[in-house]
Design a protein around this motif. Structure first.
Motif, PDB file in Angstrom:
ATOM      1  N   VAL A   1       1.094  -1.358  -0.446  1.00 22.96           N
ATOM      2  CA  VAL A   1       0.102  -0.208   0.533  1.00 22.96           C
ATOM      3  C   VAL A   1       0.824   1.016  -0.346  1.00 22.96           C
ATOM      4  O   VAL A   1       0.698   2.200  -0.157  1.00 22.96           O
ATOM      5  CB  VAL A   1      -0.711   0.247   1.117  1.00 22.96           C
ATOM      6  CG1 VAL A   1      -1.833  -1.348   1.172  1.00 22.96           C
ATOM      7  CG2 VAL A   1       0.070   0.038   2.273  1.00 22.96           C
ATOM      8  N   THR A   2       2.416   1.692   0.272  1.00 14.56           N
ATOM      9  CA  THR A   2       2.830   2.299   0.420  1.00 14.56           C
ATOM     10  C   THR A   2       3.598   2.415  -1.015  1.00 14.56           C
ATOM     11  O   THR A   2       4.218   3.721  -0.724  1.00 14.56           O
ATOM     12  CB  THR A   2       3.767   2.071   1.318  1.00 14.56           C
ATOM     13  OG1 THR A   2       4.857   0.879   1.655  1.00 14.56           O
ATOM     14  CG2 THR A   2       3.489   1.983   2.949  1.00 14.56           C
ATOM     15  N   SER A   3       3.309   1.745  -1.399  1.00 10.89           N
ATOM     16  CA  SER A   3       4.031   1.813  -3.357  1.00 10.89           C
ATOM     17  C   SER A   3       2.826   2.497  -3.661  1.00 10.89           C
ATOM     18  O   SER A   3       3.044   3.132  -5.581  1.00 10.89           O
ATOM     19  CB  SER A   3       4.503   0.616  -3.747  1.00 10.89           C
ATOM     20  OG  SER A   3       3.706  -0.358  -3.869  1.00 10.89           O
ATOM     21  N   MET A   4       1.534   2.508  -3.392  1.00  8.47           N
ATOM     22  CA  MET A   4       0.404   2.824  -3.957  1.00  8.47           C
ATOM     23  C   MET A   4       0.065   4.639  -4.252  1.00  8.47           C
ATOM     24  O   MET A   4       0.091   4.672  -2.796  1.00  8.47           O
ATOM     25  CB  MET A   4      -0.937   2.439  -3.537  1.00  8.47           C
ATOM     26  CG  MET A   4      -0.810   0.562  -3.759  1.00  8.47           C
ATOM     27  SD  MET A   4      -2.263  -0.241  -2.976  1.00  8.47           S
ATOM     28  CE  MET A   4      -2.617  -1.702  -3.347  1.00  8.47           C
TER      29      MET A   4
ATOM     30  N   PRO B   1      -2.746   6.196  -5.079  1.00  7.38           N
ATOM     31  CA  PRO B   1      -3.713   6.832  -4.608  1.00  7.38           C
ATOM     32  C   PRO B   1      -3.363   6.693  -2.375  1.00  7.38           C
ATOM     33  O   PRO B   1      -3.813   8.533  -2.221  1.00  7.38           O
ATOM     34  CB  PRO B   1      -5.021   6.380  -4.668  1.00  7.38           C
ATOM     35  CG  PRO B   1      -4.168   5.547  -5.829  1.00  7.38           C
ATOM     36  CD  PRO B   1      -3.071   5.544  -5.896  1.00  7.38           C
ATOM     37  N   PHE B   2      -2.783   6.040  -2.333  1.00  7.65           N
ATOM     38  CA  PHE B   2      -2.502   6.004  -0.796  1.00  7.65           C
ATOM     39  C   PHE B   2      -1.685   7.055  -0.398  1.00  7.65           C
ATOM     40  O   PHE B   2      -1.655   7.707   0.391  1.00  7.65           O
ATOM     41  CB  PHE B   2      -1.866   4.595   0.011  1.00  7.65           C
ATOM     42  CG  PHE B   2      -1.734   4.388   0.868  1.00  7.65           C
ATOM     43  CD1 PHE B   2      -2.090   4.116   2.055  1.00  7.65           C
ATOM     44  CD2 PHE B   2      -0.329   4.651   1.444  1.00  7.65           C
ATOM     45  CE1 PHE B   2      -2.177   4.464   3.682  1.00  7.65           C
ATOM     46  CE2 PHE B   2       0.277   4.279   2.995  1.00  7.65           C
ATOM     47  CZ  PHE B   2      -0.801   4.198   3.982  1.00  7.65           C
TER      48      PHE B   2
ATOM     49  N   TRP C   1      -6.435   0.567  -1.929  1.00  6.09           N
ATOM     50  CA  TRP C   1      -5.595   0.563  -0.634  1.00  6.09           C
ATOM     51  C   TRP C   1      -6.763   0.267  -0.121  1.00  6.09           C
ATOM     52  O   TRP C   1      -6.459  -0.655   1.174  1.00  6.09           O
ATOM     53  CB  TRP C   1      -4.801   1.507  -0.112  1.00  6.09           C
ATOM     54  CG  TRP C   1      -5.756   3.166   0.036  1.00  6.09           C
ATOM     55  CD1 TRP C   1      -6.118   3.842  -0.613  1.00  6.09           C
ATOM     56  CD2 TRP C   1      -6.188   3.170   1.488  1.00  6.09           C
ATOM     57  NE1 TRP C   1      -6.701   4.824  -0.769  1.00  6.09           N
ATOM     58  CE2 TRP C   1      -6.982   4.015   0.556  1.00  6.09           C
ATOM     59  CE3 TRP C   1      -6.205   2.807   2.135  1.00  6.09           C
ATOM     60  CZ2 TRP C   1      -7.681   5.500   1.825  1.00  6.09           C
ATOM     61  CZ3 TRP C   1      -6.399   3.589   3.364  1.00  6.09           C
ATOM     62  CH2 TRP C   1      -7.678   5.253   3.144  1.00  6.09           C
ATOM     63  N   ARG C   2      -7.689   0.019   0.416  1.00  6.71           N
ATOM     64  CA  ARG C   2      -8.705   0.735   1.526  1.00  6.71           C
ATOM     65  C   ARG C   2      -9.214  -1.047   1.603  1.00  6.71           C
ATOM     66  O   ARG C   2      -9.199  -1.758   2.665  1.00  6.71           O
ATOM     67  CB  ARG C   2      -9.689   1.406   1.918  1.00  6.71           C
ATOM     68  CG  ARG C   2      -9.788   2.650   2.001  1.00  6.71           C
ATOM     69  CD  ARG C   2     -11.161   3.190   2.219  1.00  6.71           C
ATOM     70  NE  ARG C   2     -10.919   4.429   1.984  1.00  6.71           N
ATOM     71  CZ  ARG C   2     -10.787   5.447   3.142  1.00  6.71           C
ATOM     72  NH1 ARG C   2     -10.514   4.273   4.282  1.00  6.71           N
ATOM     73  NH2 ARG C   2     -10.322   6.743   3.424  1.00  6.71           N
ATOM     74  N   VAL C   3      -9.360  -1.845   0.554  1.00  7.88           N
ATOM     75  CA  VAL C   3      -9.098  -3.031   0.132  1.00  7.88           C
ATOM     76  C   VAL C   3      -8.234  -4.138   0.689  1.00  7.88           C
ATOM     77  O   VAL C   3      -8.988  -5.179   2.041  1.00  7.88           O
ATOM     78  CB  VAL C   3      -9.823  -3.688  -1.127  1.00  7.88           C
ATOM     79  CG1 VAL C   3     -10.539  -4.989  -1.475  1.00  7.88           C
ATOM     80  CG2 VAL C   3     -11.158  -3.134  -1.326  1.00  7.88           C
ATOM     81  N   SER C   4      -7.419  -3.347   0.365  1.00  2.65           N
ATOM     82  CA  SER C   4      -6.060  -4.046   1.333  1.00  2.65           C
ATOM     83  C   SER C   4      -6.169  -4.128   2.900  1.00  2.65           C
ATOM     84  O   SER C   4      -5.820  -5.125   3.293  1.00  2.65           O
ATOM     85  CB  SER C   4      -4.654  -3.799   0.652  1.00  2.65           C
ATOM     86  OG  SER C   4      -4.497  -3.777  -0.943  1.00  2.65           O
ATOM     87  N   LEU C   5      -6.289  -2.849   3.297  1.00  2.00           N
ATOM     88  CA  LEU C   5      -6.020  -3.396   4.544  1.00  2.00           C
ATOM     89  C   LEU C   5      -7.121  -3.899   5.410  1.00  2.00           C
ATOM     90  O   LEU C   5      -6.182  -3.929   6.258  1.00  2.00           O
ATOM     91  CB  LEU C   5      -5.642  -1.806   4.848  1.00  2.00           C
ATOM     92  CG  LEU C   5      -4.872  -0.688   4.185  1.00  2.00           C
ATOM     93  CD1 LEU C   5      -4.841   0.302   4.923  1.00  2.00           C
ATOM     94  CD2 LEU C   5      -3.889  -1.196   4.854  1.00  2.00           C
ATOM     95  N   ALA C   6      -8.330  -3.071   5.061  1.00  4.27           N
ATOM     96  CA  ALA C   6      -9.386  -4.120   5.622  1.00  4.27           C
ATOM     97  C   ALA C   6      -9.697  -5.506   5.055  1.00  4.27           C
ATOM     98  O   ALA C   6     -10.244  -5.937   6.286  1.00  4.27           O
ATOM     99  CB  ALA C   6     -10.434  -3.605   4.732  1.00  4.27           C
TER     100      ALA C   6
END
Length: 515
Positions: A47-50, A52-53, A201-206
């Motif tokens: 996510v830190t490479s995305m 939008p995040f 990124w929200r999907v990944s974290l959730a």
């Protein structure tokens, strides 16, 4: 080599019993505690490479990243707040491990797993709904509390449930689940990065909630270990559980050793004070140095920041995420190799072979990066060079996972006597989390300033840790946990710290002078 000692399994103690389906079931369920740890390791770097995040939470890093194509590649992600997003979890896990020690000792191993899974679930929900950096970091800290509890209890649970001759294989189930969690997270990152609208990124974290539910529900169905039941004053329940997990009524000798261990444990009112006693010097040293060495091997540079690292090396977008998926696959395969070799080859051989493999790979990666980027950080990575970098990183990851990755959790969980076992495991987890935090917080800055020399830095530590194993770590395969004192008494160095009065067991010790 004057570095090891083993209990002579031909003349030493071998408990009756077999591997039962019940033990397999409980160990598989308990091992899923590794999924939450692995998922988090794999998801954070993705996510830190995305973009939008980064745009939402770390716009300064996004601007640095866009400008890096014409400037220093080494420094495009150098940002303390971004590193705090990753590292805050491990600081929370460090603190939580001390509380988890008391829960594990007083209430049992399963309740520590349950607490860890539930807390991780809350953290996953908070991260998935995050609106600002504060929410992100609070959620990360809750994830850390969950990992602190799970990592405290799962390795000990597996070592206590497993028969001695298969303890390595069953305990490495925890490492296997960690690597499955990493691979799953990297595959999810690869997929969510394609979601239009910038909410992948929200999907990944959730989705961290999924492994959290698995361990939380699974823990409800787990029994207590015989060792834990005995430690908490339930001898008959301990006897019944021992009979069930060994699949035989002939448990007298193993049960007698549990009773003897319990009698010593009852005399220890302050395990945190007792673990500092001279007779526990060997175990305390291993509890501190093994997790320390595991972290300074450089593996979490790959685990946390694989997509970021690959982008720094010239891979772009999906290519960086796909390359990290490849390393995740190697982690899983390496864990399987370790499971089926650790009780046959032993711990020392895997440590030594893995160390040599890691050393060669890190030197190769550092050299390849030096040739293309030098000290300026300006340059490009041709396809052939890029393939070579990925290859050597995969070779390094394989060497790590079947040595320090798996054994870094196995060996500390099996060497402590019952009276200080919870305190010892807590030290192992807290040291691991402390230096995981340090590496996570410092790596991107170190990469910016040390450049390709960073890989040589970690290679130097691999030399030191491999030499330490060669000289000071005895072989522990096939040795019952309550008989482990014999291993230390037979070692060329550690025997000087153990007097005859400290040994309540009998057995035959032979020095391991083989390869």
């Amino acid at each position: 080599m004057a570095g090891g000692a083993i209990v002579d399994t031909a003349g030493g103690k071998q408990y009756p019993g077999k591997l039962t389906l019940y033990v397999v079931f409980t160990c598989v369920v308990a091992s899923t505690g590794g999924l939450i740890f692995g998922y988090d390791i794999g998801i954070s770097g993705g996510v830190t490479s995305m973009d939008p995040f980064l745009l939402k939470f770390f716009p300064e890093v996004y601007r640095q990243k866009q400008a890096a194509s014409k400037s220093n590649q080494y420094c495009q992600y150098d940002n303390q707040l971004l590193q705090a997003f990753t590292s805050s979890l491990y600081l929370a896990a460090l603190v939580a491990s001390f509380f988890a020690s008391a829960v594990t000792r007083i209430l049992g191993r399963k309740w520590s797993m349950l607490a860890g899974g539930f807390t991780f679930l809350v953290g996953a929900a908070l991260n998935g709904a995050a609106q600002n950096v504060a929410m992100l970091i609070v959620g990360r800290m809750l994830l850390g509390v969950g990992i602190g509890f799970a990592n405290q209890s799962v390795p000990v649970y597996l070592s206590e449930m497993a028969p001695a001759h298969l303890r390595g294989m069953l305990n490495i189930g925890f490492q296997l689940m960690i690597t499955i969690g990493i691979l799953a997270a990297e595959l999810i990152n690869y997929g969510t990065n394609k979601i239009k609208g910038g909410h992948g990124w929200r999907v990944s974290l959730a989705l961290a909630a999924v492994p959290a539910v698995i361990i939380t529900v699974g823990a409800l169905f787990l029994p207590d270990t015989p060792n834990s039941l005995m430690e908490r004053g339930h001898p008959e329940a301990s006897r019944r559980m021992l009979r069930r997990i060994r699949g035989t009524d002939d448990i007298g000798e193993e049960y007698a050793d549990l009773v003897a261990a319990r009698e010593i444990s009852k005399q220890v009112q302050h395990p945190w004070r007792n673990i500092l006693m001279r007779k526990y010097r060997a175990q305390l040293t291993m509890a501190v140095l093994i997790p320390f060495f595991q972290q300074v091997s450089g593996i979490n540079v790959i685990n946390f920041y694989a997509p970021v690292l690959f982008e720094t090396l010239g891979f772009k977008g999906d290519a960086s995420l796909l390359s990290s998926v490849m390393t995740g696959g190697v982690l899983v395969l390496g864990s399987v190799v370790s499971m089926f070799t650790v009780d046959r080859l032993g711990r020392r051989k895997l440590f030594l072979q893995g160390g040599a493999q890691m050393l060669v790979s890190q030197i190769a990666v550092g050299t390849l990066i030096a040739v293309r980027f030098g000290t300026s950080g300006v340059g490009e990575m041709p396809r052939g060079y890029a393939a070579a970098v990925v290859l050597f990183i995969c070779v390094y990851v394989a060497g790590f996972v079947w040595s320090w990755g798996a054994l870094g959790w196995l060996v500390p969980s099996e060497i402590f006597p019952l009276e200080i076992r919870s305190a010892g495991q807590s030290i192992t987890v807290s040291v691991n989390m402390l230096f995981t935090f340090v590496i996570a917080q410092a790596f991107l800055t170190m990469l910016c300033h040390m450049k390709f020399g960073l890989f040589y830095f970690f290679a130097g530590w691999v030399v030191i840790m491999t030499a330490f194993v060669a000289l000071f770590l005895p072989e522990t395969k096939n040795v019952p946990m309550e008989e482990m004192v014999l291993v230390w008494k037979g070692h060329w160095f550690w025997s000087r710290f153990i007097g005859d009065a400290d040994d309540i067991h009998t057995g035959k010790i032979v020095m391991d002078r083989g390869a």
